[in-house]
Write a protein that holds these residues in place. Sequence first.
Motif, PDB file in Angstrom:
ATOM      1  N   HIS A  27       0.890  -1.224  -0.180  1.00  0.00           N
ATOM      2  CA  HIS A  27      -0.021   0.111  -0.044  1.00  0.00           C
ATOM      3  C   HIS A  27       0.908   1.215   0.087  1.00  0.00           C
ATOM      4  O   HIS A  27       0.475   2.264   0.546  1.00  0.00           O
ATOM      5  CB  HIS A  27      -0.988   0.087   1.212  1.00  0.00           C
ATOM      6  CG  HIS A  27      -1.882  -1.267   1.450  1.00  0.00           C
ATOM      7  ND1 HIS A  27      -3.218  -1.191   0.748  1.00  0.00           N
ATOM      8  CD2 HIS A  27      -1.662  -2.329   1.822  1.00  0.00           C
ATOM      9  CE1 HIS A  27      -3.671  -2.529   0.647  1.00  0.00           C
ATOM     10  NE2 HIS A  27      -2.686  -3.279   1.564  1.00  0.00           N
ATOM     11  N   ASP A  28       2.216   1.132  -0.323  1.00  0.00           N
ATOM     12  CA  ASP A  28       3.098   2.227  -0.593  1.00  0.00           C
ATOM     13  C   ASP A  28       3.474   3.056   0.591  1.00  0.00           C
ATOM     14  O   ASP A  28       3.623   4.242   0.473  1.00  0.00           O
ATOM     15  CB  ASP A  28       2.395   3.275  -1.649  1.00  0.00           C
ATOM     16  CG  ASP A  28       2.455   2.737  -2.933  1.00  0.00           C
ATOM     17  OD1 ASP A  28       3.468   1.907  -3.357  1.00  0.00           O
ATOM     18  OD2 ASP A  28       1.529   3.051  -3.820  1.00  0.00           O
ATOM     19  N   VAL A  29       3.294   2.297   1.616  1.00  0.00           N
ATOM     20  CA  VAL A  29       3.653   2.884   3.039  1.00  0.00           C
ATOM     21  C   VAL A  29       5.212   2.786   3.196  1.00  0.00           C
ATOM     22  O   VAL A  29       5.833   1.817   2.956  1.00  0.00           O
ATOM     23  CB  VAL A  29       2.995   2.004   4.281  1.00  0.00           C
ATOM     24  CG1 VAL A  29       3.443   2.809   5.702  1.00  0.00           C
ATOM     25  CG2 VAL A  29       1.441   2.149   4.455  1.00  0.00           C
ATOM     26  N   HIS A  30       5.669   3.985   3.484  1.00  0.00           N
ATOM     27  CA  HIS A  30       7.269   3.906   3.878  1.00  0.00           C
ATOM     28  C   HIS A  30       7.489   3.259   5.014  1.00  0.00           C
ATOM     29  O   HIS A  30       7.187   3.950   6.060  1.00  0.00           O
ATOM     30  CB  HIS A  30       7.806   5.439   3.790  1.00  0.00           C
ATOM     31  CG  HIS A  30       9.228   5.580   4.028  1.00  0.00           C
ATOM     32  ND1 HIS A  30       9.872   7.034   4.113  1.00  0.00           N
ATOM     33  CD2 HIS A  30      10.177   4.595   3.898  1.00  0.00           C
ATOM     34  CE1 HIS A  30      10.917   6.556   4.374  1.00  0.00           C
ATOM     35  NE2 HIS A  30      11.458   5.551   4.169  1.00  0.00           N
ATOM     36  N   VAL A  31       8.124   2.357   5.107  1.00  0.00           N
ATOM     37  CA  VAL A  31       8.510   1.384   6.380  1.00  0.00           C
ATOM     38  C   VAL A  31       9.857   1.115   6.318  1.00  0.00           C
ATOM     39  O   VAL A  31      10.584   0.892   5.479  1.00  0.00           O
ATOM     40  CB  VAL A  31       7.480   0.143   6.244  1.00  0.00           C
ATOM     41  CG1 VAL A  31       7.788  -0.652   5.133  1.00  0.00           C
ATOM     42  CG2 VAL A  31       7.983  -0.512   7.378  1.00  0.00           C
ATOM     43  N   VAL A  32      10.442   1.166   7.631  1.00  0.00           N
ATOM     44  CA  VAL A  32      11.774   0.749   7.872  1.00  0.00           C
ATOM     45  C   VAL A  32      11.843  -0.175   9.000  1.00  0.00           C
ATOM     46  O   VAL A  32      11.030  -0.131   9.983  1.00  0.00           O
ATOM     47  CB  VAL A  32      12.445   2.139   8.520  1.00  0.00           C
ATOM     48  CG1 VAL A  32      14.068   1.631   9.145  1.00  0.00           C
ATOM     49  CG2 VAL A  32      12.832   3.142   7.268  1.00  0.00           C
ATOM     50  N   VAL A  33      12.459  -1.068   8.653  1.00  0.00           N
ATOM     51  CA  VAL A  33      12.759  -2.409   9.737  1.00  0.00           C
ATOM     52  C   VAL A  33      14.204  -2.058  10.669  1.00  0.00           C
ATOM     53  O   VAL A  33      15.153  -1.972   9.938  1.00  0.00           O
ATOM     54  CB  VAL A  33      12.897  -3.741   8.983  1.00  0.00           C
ATOM     55  CG1 VAL A  33      13.086  -4.745  10.046  1.00  0.00           C
ATOM     56  CG2 VAL A  33      11.408  -3.893   8.465  1.00  0.00           C
TER      57      VAL A  33
END
Length: 523
Positions: free
Chosen positions: A23-29
């Motif tokens: 869903h084009d969410v900017h995510v960092v792990v």
Amino acid sequence: MPEVIVVGGGPTGLMLAAELRLHDVHVVVLERLTEPTRQSRGQGLHVRSVEIMDQRGLLDRFRTVGEEFQVGGLFGGITKPWPDLLDTAHPYGLAVPQPVTERLLNEHAVEAGVEIRRGQDVVGIGQDEDGVTVDLADGTRLRARYVVGCDGARSTVRKQVGIGFPGEPARVETLLGEMRLTAEQDEIDAVTAEVGRTQLRFGAAPLGDGVYRVVVPAEGVSEERTAEPTLADFQQRLRALGGTDFGAHSPRWLSRFGDATRQAERYRVGRVLLAGDAAHVHPPTGGQGLNLGVQDAFNLGWKLAAAVRGWAPEGLLDSYHDERHPVGARVLDNTRAQMTLLGAEPGAVALRGLFRELMDFEEVNRYVTGMVTAVDVRYDFGEGHELLGRRLRDVRVGREHLYGLMHGGRGLLLDRTGRLSVAGWADRVDHVVDTGRTSGGDGADGVGGSGESMGSGGTSGVGGVVGRGDSGDTLGALGALGAGEESDVPAVLLRPDGHVAWVGADQRDLMGPLSRWFGAATH
């Protein structure tokens, strides 16, 4: 600034991050370990996790490296033949070592655009109405709109936000590791069979090239749970119980686990959420832990993305706790029961014998297998059709399969009437028409007889009607799900996680569930 920070780069965190990227969410792990773990506590995927991988187009990757198995029960050391009529089109599990599962999910996440930062140790969490601040051990600070703790049983995230973790401490511990054995296989098998008469937590499974996966009861509960056992610990316990250490040497990795059983009081506090072992811990009996975490992520991903994107209806994000907390509690209870069955005292041995006899009944075998493999999970959506709240097994939709239409992580209306519409929600919900008849130029499904997947404007499966032409295998099989009886199911609305949100034929009745799960219509 990332929109979501996922703390923990194990299977749960990686699955969640990839779901958010759909869903084009900017995510960092953020992962504490600098290198992927070599420890393989989780040994495979149960049926529901196999289905999930298929729903996201990953199953072929796992089948390439995994081995299919069909074992019914898997409960308290008791196995039976695979039960008939289990509600799935994927009647098998996949034996895949945890490091391989993590590698495949890592590759999937990176391909989806997830940023994974290793060697990042989270030491502090603070939140306000606008977002969450994450403090790292190196003194740096990050900010995001939401944070999800997928950082394991000793979760820093859970502790920092003050979520209680009630339950029972470990009463027994088990040593688990991989090492080389010099003993002959016949000797290993004979000793394991003899000890196994009274002690089921004992064994050595060959992995190839002289390496074995060894499990043996520890002498007691360690006061220092973070301290790894030594090879000498394994050798001593093998000799104490089996009279031989099988010539154990050259360990690959060594670990211990207990039967502690705990569950977070809440899975969400404001903008911070928990998933996987951060939310629940239990003994590994039945092989449910990794699977439970992946399934948490599958439930949460689309809901959190909806909150970030601004279309989440009221209560959607809270439904993650409402749905998954009872599922976790049930797993904790069944592992408590399994640990009782694994006991060596006379009462436990007698109970195990009785339970083994009960498992010979097909209905009992199917019930237990459905519970352990999670295909029987049904969320409480209120009164309604027998399919409501259940996940839908893979069925044929014209010339395609249902799960092949779900790779994008969107909602899906399966429509046999040809009269329904998702207008107003076409940016969140796909519409598939399968009237079960060959289309002409002006058929009800609006597509010619080629059977090609088409959406409005020629975009495959997005926001339009997907026509299905000349296949006689239609959605009528949906009626067989859950009850084992055929019935006429005119249309089904599926959430992105594949659970049935509505069954019916009337457009006015459909509007409520569309709003409940996918927010306000756009015009």
